[in-house]
Design a protein around this motif. Structure first.
Motif, PDB file in Angstrom:
ATOM      1  N   TYR A   1       0.857  -1.196   0.000  1.00 32.66           N
ATOM      2  CA  TYR A   1       0.000   0.000   0.000  1.00 32.66           C
ATOM      3  C   TYR A   1       0.887   1.238   0.000  1.00 32.66           C
TER       4      TYR A   1
ATOM      5  N   THR B   1       0.894   5.629   0.217  1.00 29.74           N
ATOM      6  CA  THR B   1       0.091   6.836   0.428  1.00 29.74           C
ATOM      7  C   THR B   1       0.351   7.854  -0.662  1.00 29.74           C
TER       8      THR B   1
ATOM      9  N   HIS C   1       0.143   3.141   8.710  1.00 28.21           N
ATOM     10  CA  HIS C   1      -1.037   3.345   7.858  1.00 28.21           C
ATOM     11  C   HIS C   1      -2.069   2.247   8.076  1.00 28.21           C
TER      12      HIS C   1
ATOM     13  N   LYS D   1      -5.699   2.404   7.206  1.00 27.48           N
ATOM     14  CA  LYS D   1      -6.132   2.397   5.804  1.00 27.48           C
ATOM     15  C   LYS D   1      -6.620   1.014   5.400  1.00 27.48           C
TER      16      LYS D   1
ATOM     17  N   SER E   1     -10.477   0.263   4.920  1.00 31.75           N
ATOM     18  CA  SER E   1     -11.243   0.528   3.703  1.00 31.75           C
ATOM     19  C   SER E   1     -11.089  -0.616   2.692  1.00 31.75           C
TER      20      SER E   1
END
Length: 1977
Positions: free
Chosen positions: A784, A786, A831, A834, A837
């Motif tokens: 992932y 950002t 993170h 996150k 989601s």
């Protein structure tokens, strides 16, 4: 000082009597030293030290020692036994101090091994002031200073060998020392400077690092004007291994100045820029090397126009120059060619210099090195005095290898996280050829050999850039940089980490061979490159400052990885329960004890049968979740860049596929343009919108990051600019494909990240405790980010399908262990929110334990639990108690313990199926050798669990049985369906099964199956659920072990039930809370102390909490799979076909298509409907990444197991509401098998979300073809059109036997699009191999879209006795495009006919050709100067040899430089019918190469038919066919000459002769062999008769005649006479330019030109040609022709025939027919099937006997020399030099004259002596008579003589006719003195002077000026016949010519005819006449 220790020798040869007394002499420079002799010993031991003082000079790189062993003799000379030469290059380079030379072979004088060896050690102390030797001074390197290394112990590599050596290359650029120049001159001096034969051999081995993408390189090698090219290869590193021969005949001095030029072209690009690089070197350079050869050297290619541009790739070659009598040296192939030291074997082009460079590799530390030693070995080590602690059992060190050199770090003992902090300085030449630095971590072993822990490579191409890749217009060429790397960790991968004492089957993986299957630690390294300059030490320690700098690069951050397993299906071998483990690095590896235990494995679950073919894991709505936390450096700036480039690349790839599909589907231009514009616009838009991230502010930047960013940015800009230009300027869209593909390649290259320090995520499947299969997923794909959405990995948080692989799979993916769908997310724990989601479903975490009970006398309780615990983990091995469980930090209990039986066992296996197969295994056991009896559990399931008797199965409600129980024998079983095995306790069933029974087998089982089908449910009826099992949640088992079942049985003795307790996070919400689950739950503490001695793995991971993700609702989908057809499958059966069917697997469901018989191009046309597929998860996410539909194609076998033909994967089109109007499109998907493409399948699939409302709104059910067989519906299936396929089945040729019997009565079956038609049977192949009726016709529905058209399949069936009809050959014709035609245009091809159809029509009365001898005299004289060869030489442009031929206006012929079939105008002569190769399937050896078993001759026409049956169909295409019966033909083969035959004899020549075979007839022309030539002029005409078509193959071979050994075949060529005969290009007999009825060009065809023209008119469907004006004008095909327009400027000679025929011939020559010609055919041999063995010039005429007698054949006999006699009468001499002084002091000479003709020195003649001439006058009256053979047409003498006295045959030489006359002075006592010589050219005679006064030396020079007005012919003695006069003799004095005397002669040439009429004797012998000679007075 140089010391040589002569140790010992072995195996010296014995003498005739006794043994030798060996003594060794060592020669160095010119100094000689000896050992003492050892008496009679064949294995002497000397152990003597011989010292050579170097007097302060350093060793030169080319110095060597000669070691000679002799037999010491007391008297006389010592006898030579053997010698050897030892090069001292390695000592001279200063890297080694001593050179142990062990077991060096001794050789005799001829260089042959004598079987003896000698052992020496050579030591060298370099002088203090090491002077640079001349050879190396240009390299900028210096010898190592004393004390600069070598003394320190750390230089020695751990395995005892010294570190590698550096050698100096010998390249043309280096100046060579005087000594070398001297030997070079000597070498060349030995060659006589006269033209002689040389052979230059060039062997091209391989090329590496050629520039460019997707290139197809071809190398052209040019030597002395001859060019050879290699086969075309593909790729940047290619292997050629081809040998070329160049034979030249020239002066050595000229040859050595010639160049050998190598040019590498890219055959892919046709533009001018296809030259990629070249290299030139002169032949002399090669000749001056030792052995006249350059062996296995690398050539550095560069751009010829720009020498500074750097390397354009490398070529590895061997070059040999072989002179007469040289033996070419044998090539030794080194075993480690892969590591060969390229730098020291590099030849450089002038202008490119290699520079020394130092690659400094700093090795800081390593971590996570796995245990390598056993505790047992450890105790042994303690015996050897190693430390006591038993912690990390590994002693690592690193070895770095590059370009043949290797360096090692020190060894750090007993440390899995060693710190070396050393720098390894690799000295290399740059630019380097080697691509990668190999780094291997070894575990040092004192006792056994070192073990490799893991290997990794630093690829220089990826960490350096030459800067040349950038487009010119940007002008930024400063992007080039030298290799640089890190500091950065590199991960090692290799075999599984678990340590076993047994040998590791996957060892090779640790050496970097194959894909590593697990993580084996990582090393922190940094690399930099320094040019020039030397380093003091090869291995040095790193300064502490540098170590501090790396600290910032080691800062770790916490990463969280979550993987949700959605499904695991396609399991083929269930068995023990299965679990999955996910690890990244060591984190999550459940067998590793160094990290905290994590929830990294799924729960064990047993596989369930899917009712058709596979097994799957029944996870239903509770999906297992794996959570791994780990700590790595943050390299997001690198990962973001890669992901962004991959995102752009992925887009481009998708659009490119669409574009390719559109091109192959021949989409209309506007559609194609739309796809194309979309592709370019998307690409430009992506490149603009998604730049690579900026690097500022990131903590761990390295210099490579900055350089790569520059490189990537300029590369991306280049692509963007090019795409913009293409969008504006491109004209032809299809041509842009290659450029777009090259961009896609470029993007892939830019996305490679060398500094990727984050290890791959590895998923393992474990069956029981055993690791079975794995998959490696690069971390960046699921990372992932950002930075932007595009910078996230392409699979981050998305569900992906992964096929796991077996480790080191030999079959490369033939079997799939399991297919999983998994959703993975990896991100920084900063993170982790996150993650919420991305997650779906609800995550729950449980602690669990099992309560165990045993049954004693029918009562359940804990008493019978022998050795088991009351509460334990799932394995039963670990004692647990409810009280001991503590939730991890940050978590708390949510509820109390409750009983929770495993749900998975309750789901019905047949849920969601419309058809299902119940399976039961019947088991029997026995004692070894006893009778089989029913086993204790007679019926079980596949896992060995007890099952019901097949009779007890009742059909569940809503289902109906389809068939009775049957034994499944379609597996690896015997014919009763049994498979056998051996049970080894404690197992209760065998681990593996085999199909053949052996005595020791004690267990057997067979599978019985019964299909059932869901019946239609009555409305309102509900399906009852099955019994839920035991109400208290107990599971039962008969033994304490794995296998538990729901229902209690009488045999059960053990039961257990699962308790669970749910946990919840304290403060956080959302799924990311699961990342806090670190460490195990609390465990029983007392237990811990007790078991610390025990195995740690039992403790670990046993009770990590289980995480699962439950989905509250599932969605039902409806799947339709459309499988239309497949093509080009592999044939698996002996009969050349397969019986294919396909298993279609989707998630946990699978279905099977129908089985088709005997086809490689099956058309199933089937829709498979999966009615209700239950899938959990969000439909939106599913539509983005739908599960794959997997097609596995099998070949059905009656017996034994079905074989896999390949596998194909297709993504379904997802419709979230059934009303979507999109329809899936059938596309070709490749079928892969073992990593190769083996066919294609035309398939599509759609997945439709079902509404609650039910089935109503689904698309209509497609029409059925049979019960349960649905067709592919309209709108998806291809649109078809009624098409006619006409087949011209002409015949079969060269059929090989099938099953040992010849194919005697075959017929042909043609299949196309499901239709088939069979031809009539050929009754007797031997008599007539053509089909009795030739035309077959099929009406078939073919798709209009060319992309979908099925192939035409030809099968040849043989009709054998007893009704057997095996298929003996087959052929698949994939594309029908070339056969499509418009039926209404009748072309010549349409009315295909040939001369045979006209045979009846052609009356044979014309055929008598009258040969009137009208002008006999003229003819006779003409044949002397004009013959067929004159015509040939004129045609090839050799005017000198052709004589006056051209002036007479005769024909010339066409000389083709290739085979007639390869001349483009004649289309391969296959215009009547083509030849198709027939193949047969798998052969017995199992190799897949399909063998060619025959040929089919025929052709096809494909055209559309009208759909309306009322409309008349178009005319048939194949009409007016020739008669297909056998024809007896006369074949004339004219063999002119051969060119450049491969030499077969040692002298580089061969003795060729012809061998010709046609059918059973063979002509062996051995008696007429031509000695010692590689360019023989055969000039032979052979006449043969044969029957066409049986004897269609005319085989012409050239053999080499050998007297003693067997004759060798040089090569052969095969001509298909039938094609020549049937072709409408009249290739059976070429058309001459004029029609002659006499002379050397007499008409040789059977038909006159007028008849041929009429036939041609009929063939083309034109009216007959009309003639007018006495045949002087003619109308044909609407054009008018007149004789005048053709013969206007031609000379009309006496041989021409009548005007009408001449005109017809001129018209014929305008029709594109084959002219009179000579073709050049390449000879091939079976040893080197693609290398030309020479070429043969010939032509062939074929005349059918039924049409009468052909004209007389041409006479092409080589010109025979005519015998002539030269008579020279020596009358007088005058002005002869007076050489002697008489007694009285006067000058005088005793004169005589000697004469001969050059080339015939054997026939020297001399006059008698004229004594005491005081004034130089001599009077002789003496006649010389020389006979010689003369070729008038070539004006040369032919001399045959033996080259050596031992030669068997004479060799022919051609020499101009000359006469040499010399004057001598006769001496009685000393040698005669030479006084003068005269050389006269008889063709170009110097006119003599009439008187001696006028005779001077100047007349020899002035001859050219004197008589220009005289005709050329007049100068020739042959024309003048006789001449008399004075000529001067010259002698050389002080370098000038001076007069030595004058001689008066009569010269006369007499031909053989006149010699009897005018006889004359030699000297003054009888017959002394013509003229009579009187003795001198």
């Amino acid at each position: 000082m140089l010391r040589v220790v002569v140790e010992s020798a072995t195996g010296l040869p014995k003498k005739k009597v006794g043994s030798p007394d060996p003594i060794t002499t060592v020669l160095f420079r010119d100094e000689k030293q000896k050992t003492k002799a050892i008496d009679s010993e064949v294995n002497p031991v000397w152990n003597e030290v011989l010292e050579f003082n170097l007097n302060g000079a350093a060793l030169e790189a080319n110095s060597h020692l000669d070691v000679i062993v002799k037999d010491s003799e007391t008297f006389g000379k010592d006898k030579f036994l053997g010698s050897t030469r030892i090069p001292l290059r390695d000592l001279a380079s200063g890297q080694l101090r001593s050179l142990p030379s062990k077991n060096v072979s001794l050789v005799d004088e001829n260089g042959h091994n004598i079987g003896a060896t000698i052992n020496l050690v050579i030591g060298y102390d370099p002088p203090a002031s090491a002077i640079l030797n001349s050879n190396e001074s240009h390299d900028g390197d210096s010898t190592v200073e004393p004390g600069g290394g070598g003394e320190q112990g750390d230089q020695v590599a751990p395995d005892g060998a010294l570190s590698g050596s550096v050698r100096s290359p010998l390249s043309p650029g280096h100046s060579s020392s005087l000594g070398q120049r001297f030997t070079r001159a000597q070498n060349r001096h030995r060659l006589v400077n006269k033209p002689q034969d040389f052979q230059i051999r060039v062997r091209l081995i391989e090329a590496r690092q050629l520039p460019g993408n997707n290139i197809k390189p071809v190398v052209k090698v040019q030597v002395c004007g001859q060019t050879h090219r290699t086969r075309i290869k593909r790729g940047n590193n290619v292997f050629f291994d081809e040998m070329f021969f160049y034979n030249v005949h020239m002066l050595p001095s000229d040859l050595f100045e010639q160049n050998i030029s190598f040019r590498v072209y890219n055959s892919y690009s046709l533009r001018a820029d296809s030259l990629m690089g070249e290299f030139k070197l002169d032949v002399g350079y090669v000749y001056d090397e030792a052995g006249h050869c350059v062996m296995r050297k690398w050539l550095l290619l560069n751009d010829p126009d720009d020498s500074s541009s750097g390397a354009k790739g490398y070529l590895k070659v061997s070059l040999f120059v072989v002179g007469i009598g040289d033996e070419p040296p044998a090539e030794k192939r080194e075993s480690n060619d892969d590591q060969d030291d390229i730098e020291s074997n590099l030849l450089l082009p002038a202008g490119v210099t290699l520079r020394w460079a130092t690659l400094s590799l700093k090795v800081f530390r390593a971590e996570d090195i796995p245990q390598m030693d056993d505790a047992f070995i450890q105790s042994l080590k303690e015996v050897f005095g190693a430390d006591q602690n038993k912690k990390n059992l590994v002693d690592p060190f690193i070895e770095a290898r590059f370009a043949g050199k290797k360096l090692c770090t020190q060894i750090v003992e007993k440390n899995a996280n060693p710190e070396w902090n050393q720098v390894l300085n690799l000295q290399v030449k740059f630019p380097s050829m080697c691509e990668r630095v190999k780094l291997t971590v070894f575990d040092w072993d004192r006792v056994t050999g070192n073990d490799a822990v893991g290997t990794t490579y630093l690829n220089l191409a990826k960490i350096a850039s030459s800067g040349g890749e950038i487009e010119a217009e940007t002008g930024q060429s400063e992007v080039g940089f030298l290799p640089v790397f890190g500091p950065c960790y590199i991960n090692l991968y290799g075999s599984p980490r678990e340590f076993t004492g047994l040998p590791d089957p996957y060892r090779d993986l640790n050496y970097g061979k194959g894909e590593g299957v697990s993580y084996r630690g990582r090393i922190l390294v940094e690399m930099s490159t320094k040019l020039e300059g030397k380093v003091d030490k090869a291995v040095d320690s790193i300064t502490s400052d540098d170590i501090l700098v790396t600290q910032k690069y080691q800062r770790r951050r916490k990463y969280c990885l979550c993987a949700v397993f959605h499904s695991a299906s396609m399991i083929q071998e269930p068995g023990e329960p299965i679990q999955f483990e996910v690890s990244i690095g060591n984190y999550g590896n459940k067998l590793d004890t160094t990290c905290k235990p994590l929830a990294s494995t799924t729960q064990y679950s047993c596989a369930v049968f899917d009712g058709n073919h596979y097994y799957y894991l029944p996870w239903a709505g509770t999906k297992p979740v794996v959570v791994v936390t780990s700590f790595w450096e943050d390299i997001s700036h690198r990962m973001d860049t890669i992901n962004i480039i991959l995102y752009i690349s992925h887009h481009l790839q998708t659009n490119l596929e669409a574009f390719k599909t559109a091109v192959s589907a021949k989409a209309p231009d506007n559609q194609l343009a739309a796809v194309w514009v979309k592709l370019l616009s998307q690409l430009i838009e992506d490149l603009e919108n998604f730049p690579t991230p900026e690097l500022e502010g990131h903590s761990n930047l390295t210099s490579l990051d900055i350089q790569l960013k520059k490189l990537r940015d300029s590369g991306l800009d280049g692509i963007k600019a090019a795409a913009g230009r293409m969008r504006e300027e491109a004209r032809d869209i299809a041509d842009t494909l290659a450029d777009i593909e090259s961009w896609a390649d470029k993007l892939r290259m830019l996305a490679e990240e060398p500094q990727n320090s984050m290890p791959d995520v590895i998923i393992w499947m474990l069956r029981g405790e055993k690791r079975v299969a794995y998959s490696r997923i690069p971390a960046h794909q699921i990372l992932y980010s950002t930075y932007s959405e595009q910078a996230c990995g392409q699979h981050c948080g998305k569900t992906q399908t992964i096929f796991l692989k077996y480790p080191m799979d030999k079959n490369r993916g033939l079997k799939v262990p399991v297919e999983i769908r998994v959703n993975m997310w990896l991100g920084l724990s900063a993170h982790e929110k996150k993650f919420n989601s991305f997650s779906e479903g609800t995550f729950s975490v449980f602690a669990e334990l099992y309560e165990n009970q045993a049954s004693v006398f029918g009562k359940w309780g804990t008493t019978g639990l022998v050795g088991r615990h009351k509460f334990s983990d799932v394995t039963g091995k670990l004692k647990l108690k409810k009280e001991y469980f503590m939730p991890p930090q940050g978590w708390e209990w949510e509820s109390d313990w409750f009983i929770d039986p495993e749900k998975a066992l309750l789901t019905e296996a047949d849920a969601g199926h419309t058809e299902f197969m119940d399976e039961v295994f019947q088991n029997e056991t026995r004692f070894p050798g006893g009778e089989w009896k029913a086993a204790s559990e007679p019926f079980t399931d596949v896992n060995g669990e007890k099952s019901r008797n097949p009779g007890e199965f009742d059909c569940p409600p809503g289902w109906t049985w389809e068939d009775a129980w049957t034994v499944d024998d379609n597996r690896a079983v015997d014919d009763q369906g049994w498979e056998y095995g051996v049970t080894i306790p404690p197992d209760d069933k065998p681990r593996s099964w085999v199909p053949a029974e052996k005595v020791y087998h004690v267990h057997r089982r067979r599978r019985v199956v019964r299909p059932r089908k869901r019946a239609a449910l009555p409305a309102g009826a509900t399906v009852e659920r099955r019994d839920q099992g035991d109400p208290e949640g107990w599971e039962f088992s008969s033994l304490i072990g794995w296998k538990f079942h729901r229902k209690e049985r009488s045999s059960d003795t053990f039961r257990r039930r699962r308790w669970r307790r749910k946990m919840a996070p304290e403060d956080r919400l959302g799924a990311s809370a699961i990342f806090k689950l670190e460490g195990a739950l609390g465990v029983d503490t007392e237990e811990k102390e007790r078991s610390s001695k025990g195995d740690v793995t039992k403790m670990f991971g046993a009770n990590t909490p289980t995480v699962s993700c439950s989905f509250d609702r599932s969605y039902m989908y409806h799947l339709r799979v459309f499988i239309y057809q497949a093509r080009n499958l592999t044939s698996m059966d002996k009969d050349s076909f397969s019986d294919p069917y396909a298993h279609i697997s989707f998630l946990h469901l699978s279905k099977t298509t129908e089985k088709l018989q005997a086809t490689l191009n099956p058309t199933w046309d089937q829709t498979l409907i999966f009615n209700s597929v239950e899938i959990y998860g969000d439909p939106q996410a599913l539509s983005q990444h739908p599960p794959n539909v997997v097609f596995e194609f099998y070949d059905h076998d009656q017996v034994g197991k079905d074989e896999l033909l390949g596998r194909s994967v297709c993504s379904p089109l997802v419709k979230l509401n059934p009303g979507m109007d999109q329809t899936p499109k059938l596309l070709w998907h490749p079928i892969m098998q073992k990593g190769r493409e083996e066919g294609e399948a035309l398939v599509a699939a759609e997945l439709i979300l079902k509404d609650k409302s039910g089935e109503s709104d689904l698309p209509l059910v497609p029409p059925k073809r049979a019960e349960n067989l649905y067709m592919v519906p309209q709108g998806i299936r291809p649109v078809v059109q009624l098409t006619a396929v006409e087949i011209l089945a002409w015949g079969l040729r060269n059929m090989k036997p099938y099953q040992l019997a010849t194919v005697s009565s075959p017929s042909l079956v043609v299949e196309c699009g499901g239709q088939r038609v069979e031809s009539a049977v050929i009754r007797n192949m031997r008599k007539s191999p053509n089909f009795p009726s030739s035309v077959l016709f099929i009406k078939v529905l073919l798709p209009k879209d060319e992309m979908y058209t099925p192939p035409i399949v030809l099968k040849v069936i043989d009709h054998r006795p007893f009704g057997r009809k095996p298929v003996v050959g087959q052929c698949t014709i994939t594309s029908l495009e070339q056969f499509r035609c418009d039926p209404y245009i009748i072309t010549a091809e349409g009315a295909m006919s040939s001369k045979m159809a006209l045979m009846a029509a052609s009356p044979s009365k014309h055929v008598s050709i009258n040969m009137e001898e009208t002008r006999p005299l003229l003819e006779a004289q003409e044949t002397q100067t004009v013959d067929w060869w004159s015509k040939f030489y004129v045609s090839v442009g050799d005017q000198e040899r052709s004589g006056p031929y051209l002036k007479k206006g005769y024909d010339t012929l066409k000389v083709y430089n290739c085979e007639l079939e390869d001349v483009p105008e004649f289309k391969g002569l296959t215009d009547f019918c083509s030849t198709f190769k027939l193949q047969r399937g798998k052969n017995d050896d199992g190799d897949d190469d399909p063998s060619v078993v025959g040929e089919f001759k025929g052709s096809f026409k494909v055209y559309p038919l009208p759909d309306d049956p009322g409309v008349t169909s178009p005319p048939r295409q194949f009409r007016e066919l020739p008669d297909s019966g056998p024809q007896e033909c006369l074949v004339r083969i004219y063999v002119v000459q051969a060119i450049d035959l491969q030499p077969k004899d040692n002298n580089g020549r061969c003795d060729p002769y012809m061998k010709i075979s046609l059918g059973k007839n063979t002509i062996d022309d051995r008696d007429h062999y031509l000695p010692n030539t590689t360019n023989p002029v055969f000039g032979r005409m052979f006449e043969m008769t044969g029957f066409l078509p049986q004897d269609k193959d005319l085989k012409i071979s050239v053999y080499d005649h050998d007297l003693l050994s067997r004759d060798e075949k040089v090569g052969e060529t095969v001509i298909d006479l039938e094609n020549r005969f049937l072709s409408r290009y009249n290739s059976y007999c070429g058309l001459p330019q004029t029609y002659c009825t006499s002379g050397i060009n007499q008409w040789r065809d059977q038909l006159k030109p007028s008849e041929i023209l009429e036939n041609l008119a009929r063939l083309k469907g034109l009216s007959k040609p009309r003639t007018e004006d006495n045949g002087n004008s003619l109308t044909f095909n609407g054009k008018e022709y007149t004789l005048a327009q053709f013969e206007d400027k031609k000379e009309i000679h006496q041989h021409l025939g009548p005007a009408h025929e001449r005109l017809c011939l001129h018209v014929l020559r305008t029709q594109g027919l084959v002219p009179e010609h000579v073709e050049t055919r390449t000879l091939y041999s079976s040893f080197q099937p693609n290398l030309s063995q020479g070429r043969l010039q010939l032509w062939v005429d074929v005349f059918p006997k039924s049409m009468g007698v052909p004209g007389p054949p041409f006479d092409i006999t080589p010109r025979k020399p005519k015998k002539h006699f030269l008579r020279a009468v020596i009358w007088n001499t005058t002005d002869v030099t007076l050489d002697e002084t008489s007694i009285t002091g006067e000058h005088m000479s005793d004169i005589y004259v000697k004469g001969w003709m050059p080339g015939m020195e054997g026939d020297k003649q001399r006059t008698d002596v004229h004594y005491r001439s005081l004034d130089g006058d001599g009077n002789f009256n003496w006649r010389f008579v020389f006979d010689f053979d003369y070729l008038p047409a070539e004006q040369l003498c032919l001399v045959s003589k033996k080259e050596h006295f031992w030669s068997l045959d004479k060799t022919e030489f051609r020499i101009p006719p000359k006469l040499i006359v010399q004057i001598w002075d006769n001496d009685k006592f000393s040698l005669d003195d030479y006084l003068g010589t005269l050389e006269l050219d008889l063709h170009n005679l110097v006119p003599p002077a009439k008187t001696p006064e006028k005779c001077s030396l100047s007349m020899m020079d002035n001859m050219e000026m004197e008589a220009p007005q005289k005709m050329e012919a007049a100068k020739s003695l042959f024309a003048q016949q006789s001449v008399r006069g004075w000529w001067p003799c010259a002698i050389e004095r002080d370098g000038k010519k001076a007069l030595g005397g004058k001689v008066e002669m009569t010269l006369e040439i007499v031909s053989e005819v006149d010699v009897d009429e005018k006889p004359a004797g030699k000297g003054r012998d009888e017959p002394n006449m013509n003229p009579k000679l009187d003795p001198p007075k």
